[in-house]
Design a protein around this motif. Sequence first.
Motif, PDB file in Angstrom:
ATOM      1  N   MET A 112       0.851  -1.195   0.000  1.00  0.00           N
ATOM      2  CA  MET A 112       0.000   0.000   0.000  1.00  0.00           C
ATOM      3  C   MET A 112       0.887   1.246   0.000  1.00  0.00           C
ATOM      4  SD  MET A 112      -3.255  -1.064   0.156  1.00  0.00           S
ATOM      5  CE  MET A 112      -4.158   0.349   0.746  1.00  0.00           C
ATOM      6  N   LYS A 113       0.644   2.120  -0.988  1.00  0.00           N
ATOM      7  CA  LYS A 113       1.406   3.369  -1.051  1.00  0.00           C
ATOM      8  C   LYS A 113       0.803   4.414  -0.121  1.00  0.00           C
ATOM      9  CE  LYS A 113       2.547   2.885  -5.918  1.00  0.00           C
ATOM     10  NZ  LYS A 113       1.308   2.538  -6.606  1.00  0.00           N
ATOM     11  N   THR A 114      -0.542   4.391  -0.041  1.00  0.00           N
ATOM     12  CA  THR A 114      -1.237   5.448   0.688  1.00  0.00           C
ATOM     13  C   THR A 114      -1.524   5.020   2.120  1.00  0.00           C
ATOM     14  OG1 THR A 114      -2.334   5.888  -1.412  1.00  0.00           O
ATOM     15  CG2 THR A 114      -3.192   7.030   0.513  1.00  0.00           C
ATOM     16  N   LYS A 115      -1.282   5.935   3.049  1.00  0.00           N
ATOM     17  CA  LYS A 115      -1.623   5.653   4.444  1.00  0.00           C
ATOM     18  C   LYS A 115      -3.106   5.937   4.656  1.00  0.00           C
ATOM     19  CE  LYS A 115       2.742   6.473   6.903  1.00  0.00           C
ATOM     20  NZ  LYS A 115       3.132   5.076   6.709  1.00  0.00           N
ATOM     21  N   LYS A 116      -3.750   5.046   5.438  1.00  0.00           N
ATOM     22  CA  LYS A 116      -5.182   5.216   5.699  1.00  0.00           C
ATOM     23  C   LYS A 116      -5.466   6.560   6.372  1.00  0.00           C
ATOM     24  CE  LYS A 116      -8.707   2.945   8.531  1.00  0.00           C
ATOM     25  NZ  LYS A 116      -9.024   1.742   9.328  1.00  0.00           N
ATOM     26  N   SER A 117      -4.604   6.924   7.315  1.00  0.00           N
ATOM     27  CA  SER A 117      -4.844   8.173   8.053  1.00  0.00           C
ATOM     28  C   SER A 117      -4.587   9.401   7.176  1.00  0.00           C
ATOM     29  CB  SER A 117      -3.956   8.214   9.293  1.00  0.00           C
ATOM     30  OG  SER A 117      -2.614   8.001   8.874  1.00  0.00           O
ATOM     31  N   ALA A 118      -3.727   9.248   6.174  1.00  0.00           N
ATOM     32  CA  ALA A 118      -3.374  10.401   5.342  1.00  0.00           C
ATOM     33  C   ALA A 118      -4.494  10.717   4.353  1.00  0.00           C
ATOM     34  CB  ALA A 118      -2.072  10.133   4.606  1.00  0.00           C
ATOM     35  N   ASN A 119      -5.046   9.684   3.710  1.00  0.00           N
ATOM     36  CA  ASN A 119      -6.079   9.934   2.717  1.00  0.00           C
ATOM     37  C   ASN A 119      -6.932   8.675   2.584  1.00  0.00           C
ATOM     38  OD1 ASN A 119      -7.614  10.286   0.409  1.00  0.00           O
ATOM     39  ND2 ASN A 119      -6.039  11.496  -0.627  1.00  0.00           N
ATOM     40  N   PHE A 120      -8.000   8.620   3.383  1.00  0.00           N
ATOM     41  CA  PHE A 120      -8.812   7.414   3.427  1.00  0.00           C
ATOM     42  C   PHE A 120      -9.371   7.032   2.056  1.00  0.00           C
ATOM     43  CE2 PHE A 120     -13.183   5.733   3.550  1.00  0.00           C
ATOM     44  CZ  PHE A 120     -12.860   4.435   3.883  1.00  0.00           C
ATOM     45  N   SER A 121      -9.839   8.031   1.338  1.00  0.00           N
ATOM     46  CA  SER A 121     -10.495   7.748   0.060  1.00  0.00           C
ATOM     47  C   SER A 121      -9.530   7.079  -0.922  1.00  0.00           C
ATOM     48  CB  SER A 121     -11.050   9.045  -0.521  1.00  0.00           C
ATOM     49  OG  SER A 121     -11.611   8.789  -1.774  1.00  0.00           O
ATOM     50  N   GLU A 122      -8.308   7.614  -0.996  1.00  0.00           N
ATOM     51  CA  GLU A 122      -7.308   7.002  -1.883  1.00  0.00           C
ATOM     52  C   GLU A 122      -6.893   5.622  -1.386  1.00  0.00           C
ATOM     53  OE1 GLU A 122      -3.670   9.040  -3.037  1.00  0.00           O
ATOM     54  OE2 GLU A 122      -4.909  10.741  -3.687  1.00  0.00           O
ATOM     55  N   TRP A 123      -6.751   5.528  -0.056  1.00  0.00           N
ATOM     56  CA  TRP A 123      -6.384   4.238   0.548  1.00  0.00           C
ATOM     57  C   TRP A 123      -7.419   3.177   0.173  1.00  0.00           C
ATOM     58  CZ3 TRP A 123      -9.211   1.346   4.089  1.00  0.00           C
ATOM     59  CH2 TRP A 123      -8.529   0.298   4.730  1.00  0.00           C
ATOM     60  N   TYR A 124      -8.704   3.560   0.251  1.00  0.00           N
ATOM     61  CA  TYR A 124      -9.788   2.617  -0.047  1.00  0.00           C
ATOM     62  C   TYR A 124      -9.697   2.137  -1.498  1.00  0.00           C
ATOM     63  CZ  TYR A 124     -14.560   0.725  -0.194  1.00  0.00           C
ATOM     64  OH  TYR A 124     -15.649  -0.105  -0.321  1.00  0.00           O
TER      65      TYR A 124
ATOM     66  N   GLU B 183      -7.131   2.176  -3.437  1.00  0.00           N
ATOM     67  CA  GLU B 183      -5.918   1.383  -3.620  1.00  0.00           C
ATOM     68  C   GLU B 183      -6.096  -0.028  -3.054  1.00  0.00           C
ATOM     69  OE1 GLU B 183      -2.382   3.534  -2.339  1.00  0.00           O
ATOM     70  OE2 GLU B 183      -1.260   1.643  -2.271  1.00  0.00           O
ATOM     71  N   LEU B 184      -6.721  -0.107  -1.885  1.00  0.00           N
ATOM     72  CA  LEU B 184      -6.928  -1.408  -1.236  1.00  0.00           C
ATOM     73  C   LEU B 184      -7.783  -2.342  -2.121  1.00  0.00           C
ATOM     74  CD1 LEU B 184      -6.582  -3.144   1.365  1.00  0.00           C
ATOM     75  CD2 LEU B 184      -8.766  -2.208   2.131  1.00  0.00           C
ATOM     76  N   ILE B 185      -8.874  -1.801  -2.662  1.00  0.00           N
ATOM     77  CA  ILE B 185      -9.781  -2.587  -3.514  1.00  0.00           C
ATOM     78  C   ILE B 185      -8.990  -3.207  -4.665  1.00  0.00           C
ATOM     79  CG2 ILE B 185     -11.747  -2.444  -5.115  1.00  0.00           C
ATOM     80  CD1 ILE B 185     -12.667  -1.867  -2.333  1.00  0.00           C
ATOM     81  N   LYS B 186      -8.066  -2.400  -5.193  1.00  0.00           N
ATOM     82  CA  LYS B 186      -7.303  -2.860  -6.346  1.00  0.00           C
ATOM     83  C   LYS B 186      -6.168  -3.805  -5.937  1.00  0.00           C
ATOM     84  CE  LYS B 186      -5.146  -1.316 -10.535  1.00  0.00           C
ATOM     85  NZ  LYS B 186      -4.229  -0.343 -11.102  1.00  0.00           N
ATOM     86  N   GLU B 187      -5.379  -3.385  -4.958  1.00  0.00           N
ATOM     87  CA  GLU B 187      -4.185  -4.153  -4.600  1.00  0.00           C
ATOM     88  C   GLU B 187      -4.536  -5.496  -3.960  1.00  0.00           C
ATOM     89  OE1 GLU B 187      -1.043  -3.332  -5.433  1.00  0.00           O
ATOM     90  OE2 GLU B 187      -1.966  -1.674  -6.523  1.00  0.00           O
ATOM     91  N   ALA B 188      -5.552  -5.491  -3.097  1.00  0.00           N
ATOM     92  CA  ALA B 188      -5.922  -6.751  -2.428  1.00  0.00           C
ATOM     93  C   ALA B 188      -6.869  -7.571  -3.303  1.00  0.00           C
ATOM     94  CB  ALA B 188      -6.560  -6.458  -1.072  1.00  0.00           C
ATOM     95  N   GLU B 189      -7.172  -7.069  -4.492  1.00  0.00           N
ATOM     96  CA  GLU B 189      -8.030  -7.771  -5.451  1.00  0.00           C
ATOM     97  C   GLU B 189      -9.382  -8.118  -4.844  1.00  0.00           C
ATOM     98  OE1 GLU B 189      -4.820 -10.682  -6.523  1.00  0.00           O
ATOM     99  OE2 GLU B 189      -5.381 -10.045  -8.549  1.00  0.00           O
ATOM    100  N   LEU B 190     -10.128  -7.063  -4.489  1.00  0.00           N
ATOM    101  CA  LEU B 190     -11.437  -7.255  -3.868  1.00  0.00           C
ATOM    102  C   LEU B 190     -12.558  -7.074  -4.878  1.00  0.00           C
ATOM    103  CD1 LEU B 190     -10.732  -5.275  -0.575  1.00  0.00           C
ATOM    104  CD2 LEU B 190     -10.319  -7.699  -1.066  1.00  0.00           C
ATOM    105  N   ALA B 191     -12.381  -6.125  -5.798  1.00  0.00           N
ATOM    106  CA  ALA B 191     -13.399  -5.915  -6.832  1.00  0.00           C
ATOM    107  C   ALA B 191     -12.706  -5.355  -8.058  1.00  0.00           C
ATOM    108  CB  ALA B 191     -14.472  -4.938  -6.351  1.00  0.00           C
TER     109      ALA B 191
END
Lengths: 481, 481
Positions: free
Chosen positions: B1-13, B15-23
């Motif tokens: 994960m490049k983005t920190k959750k606390s720094a920018n939740f929307s971007e983190w979300y 990124e997470l969907i994509k990197e963890a292959e959720l949708a």
Amino acid sequence: MKTKKSANFSEWYTELIKEAELADIRYNVKGFVVFLPWSVMTMMKMYRIYETELEKTGHLPAWFPALIPERNFHLESKHVEGFTPEVFWVTEAGGNKLEERLAMRPTSETAMYQMYSLWIQGMKDLPLKIYHSSQVWRHETKATRPFIRSREFHWIESHDVFATRAEAVAQVHEDMEMARLAITEKFCVPFLFFRRPQWDKFPGADDTFAADTLMPDGKVLQLPSTHLLGQNFSKPFNIKFLDEKGESQYAYQTCYGPAISRIYAAVISVNGDDKGLVLPSCLAPTTVMIIPIYKKGGEEAVLAKCAAIEKNFKDAGMKCAIDRSENTPGFKFNHWELKGIPVRVEIGGREAESGELTVAVRDTGEKTKIHESKLVLEIPRLLSEMDKRLGAKSKAGFEGKIRDAKTMDELNKVLEVGGFARAPWCSTGFDGKQCADEIKAKTTGDVRGTLFGKDEKPEAGAVCIHCGKSATEVVYIARQY
Amino acid sequence: MKTKKSANFSEWYTELIKEAELADIRYNVKGFVVFLPWSVMTMMKMYRIYETELEKTGHLPAWFPALIPERNFHLESKHVEGFTPEVFWVTEAGGNKLEERLAMRPTSETAMYQMYSLWIQGMKDLPLKIYHSSQVWRHETKATRPFIRSREFHWIESHDVFATRAEAVAQVHEDMEMARLAITEKFCVPFLFFRRPQWDKFPGADDTFAADTLMPDGKVLQLPSTHLLGQNFSKPFNIKFLDEKGESQYAYQTCYGPAISRIYAAVISVNGDDKGLVLPSCLAPTTVMIIPIYKKGGEEAVLAKCAAIEKNFKDAGMKCAIDRSENTPGFKFNHWELKGIPVRVEIGGREAESGELTVAVRDTGEKTKIHESKLVLEIPRLLSEMDKRLGAKSKAGFEGKIRDAKTMDELNKVLEVGGFARAPWCSTGFDGKQCADEIKAKTTGDVRGTLFGKDEKPEAGAVCIHCGKSATEVVYIARQY
């Protein structure tokens, strides 16, 4: 049940659906039914059993959208030709007319494979094995019947991708074995897998293998089919990977579709009897029903014993219930036999005192005395014996309905009594279509294809049952649902 | 994960969907996504947990059709008004234009209640408690985001019918308690249930209670809502029963809709961290990941030990896997942390020899040495401790985001930092709508309603935060998804 299964299967089926409360056909969209709790509880178990088998063979679940853009359909020409006549089209949404029609999925190849082309790049992405438990919608023109055929049905579809044709062929074999493990071994429904004639393949497949079971009236019901798609979809959908040499190759695909709601139709038809449902123990919503039997004043002791026994079963992980309704014991016996509960435990005043309980098993109706201390050990044995009997009985019934036919006369006779006619045949290539069409017109029998896994050859000198040309294959012919 | 959750939740979300292959958001129908295996495996667990809770409270499963005739919609006027703008309409099928449009269900009241009117006649048919696990389709005009809001979502809807209003009210309370048991206790997502203002009720309900959780950015996400329908649907749908006196009465109804795909959004957002997913142990697709660590030549001993350990876990009923890929151990650590696997077991040459294995727990990242003989006993303890920490952490985070606001200035400040503002209010009846509309226009804050289960009263003399009239209620205001 008023109607005997052997006297009139069709009426028996309709009556069973209604009396056992399996589906309600009064929903106000033609061809759609409401699936009621008693069938849904069993079908949920069927889903889990099948999903477990799919996972064991390396499949992962995914959920694809129900709507597919029309343009996706047009990518594979046979597929669009085969399915377009059956599609429900969404043309308006959010108060506006859509620019492009959206199909409610009749099957998901054209939804999934555009995504597969994004997901698959190299050998490391293969094999890809995905299943989706879902509903599909097809505007059937044939008469609909609950579970057997409706415009909405509940199924699983799995779609696999491989680097080589050999792996795809192996997958088709694995799919067939999985069907046997689930449907025959667990659900007690026998079938044969046929390689469908060329004119009866899945639209877009190189080869289709489909499981045919026989309903009690001797007509065939098609259960899961598995399809070798070859590269027919990978080319238009651009599913390519770089092989070991760094060369770009089109992938090989298979797809597989166990229709849970239809398999349910086979389970209840094949195993049911004149009293109603007979369910293999793994599919019964409740395994044990306890019936209290008491005279006025004797309630307390009997109900206390029932509750203690119920607790024992539940502690042992068995689904158990007590029928505390005000109906008579006789009414309750009939009711739970109709519903297919595998084991009934009767507890009256004398039983409550002695602990020697009366246990009845659904398929034979046989009653045994079992002491309460042994119940939790003995019931699983009774269930396993019942399952074995159901399996053996359905197998024997099925095998007795396969007969040889060498002339049209013999064919007519076999079709009249019901079941499969095994007949010498000219060709299951496109050459043989005319013979099949003419047989269908004359006898309403369908050519189901050649038996999978057993290279059946016609006798030397045998001729096609219809055209009289030299026979090269043995096919199975039957009337179908 | 490049983005920190606390720094920018929307971007983190995103990124997470994509990197963890959720949708996968690249499906070619706007507002529809493909749910990928890693999220589906968890959502299937969520379905089963919720279905079990529904069954414990006497609900039975049924499957209703996906298509609803337009005329059904028109029976309840507020319902048609509320949902028609969002409907996907089927207008063509089987090559023909349909005489009547069919709605893809946006919710199933109008499909189910016509059947309920056929099923319910007397007291013996009540209560009727039915759930359906399914998808629904709504042509949302708000921006869509995977899991949070899309035009197709995966949910359960339960629809219950009672003889009395009191029982219906009790059901609404039961629904809320069930949400707490599943979502807060098991999935570690805290929320509050609010009684929605009159202008924000479910179309056709007397009263709506909805669970609001807070996302890491301080915005509200609505989780399950439960609705007291009163007799608003039983009258137009003619759901009547004969009471004890033999008089015909309209029934009382409730409906309840846990959206599994949206609850998943909350689970991953609330519990996730800068490394990726953190999943409560009951929701992890795989509980234990074993990472072999070896130098050239040491493979054999290490892999043999890994296999033995895996077998131990599987025998104990735990989902366990070995990462045998060719990636480096460091890459594997990161990868399975991103995926939210609760426990990692590291086995190197020294560990294989001594049997003292290194075990890391996902949420703290803490490593412990555990002897292989104790592993199967110790891991469940580590998991249960992790679950408790997750629950406590999310609860503390949630409670810290509820602040009082007595003036518009204070409200603005609270909304700026995110979370709920608790404010004195004139009325959640239709009288108060103007205040709510103006607050929304000025601050983009939504009035979520009054807290359920705690009769919060404004201080003596308090005035409405907006209009300055005497305050009669305390409401919660927050920005929402």
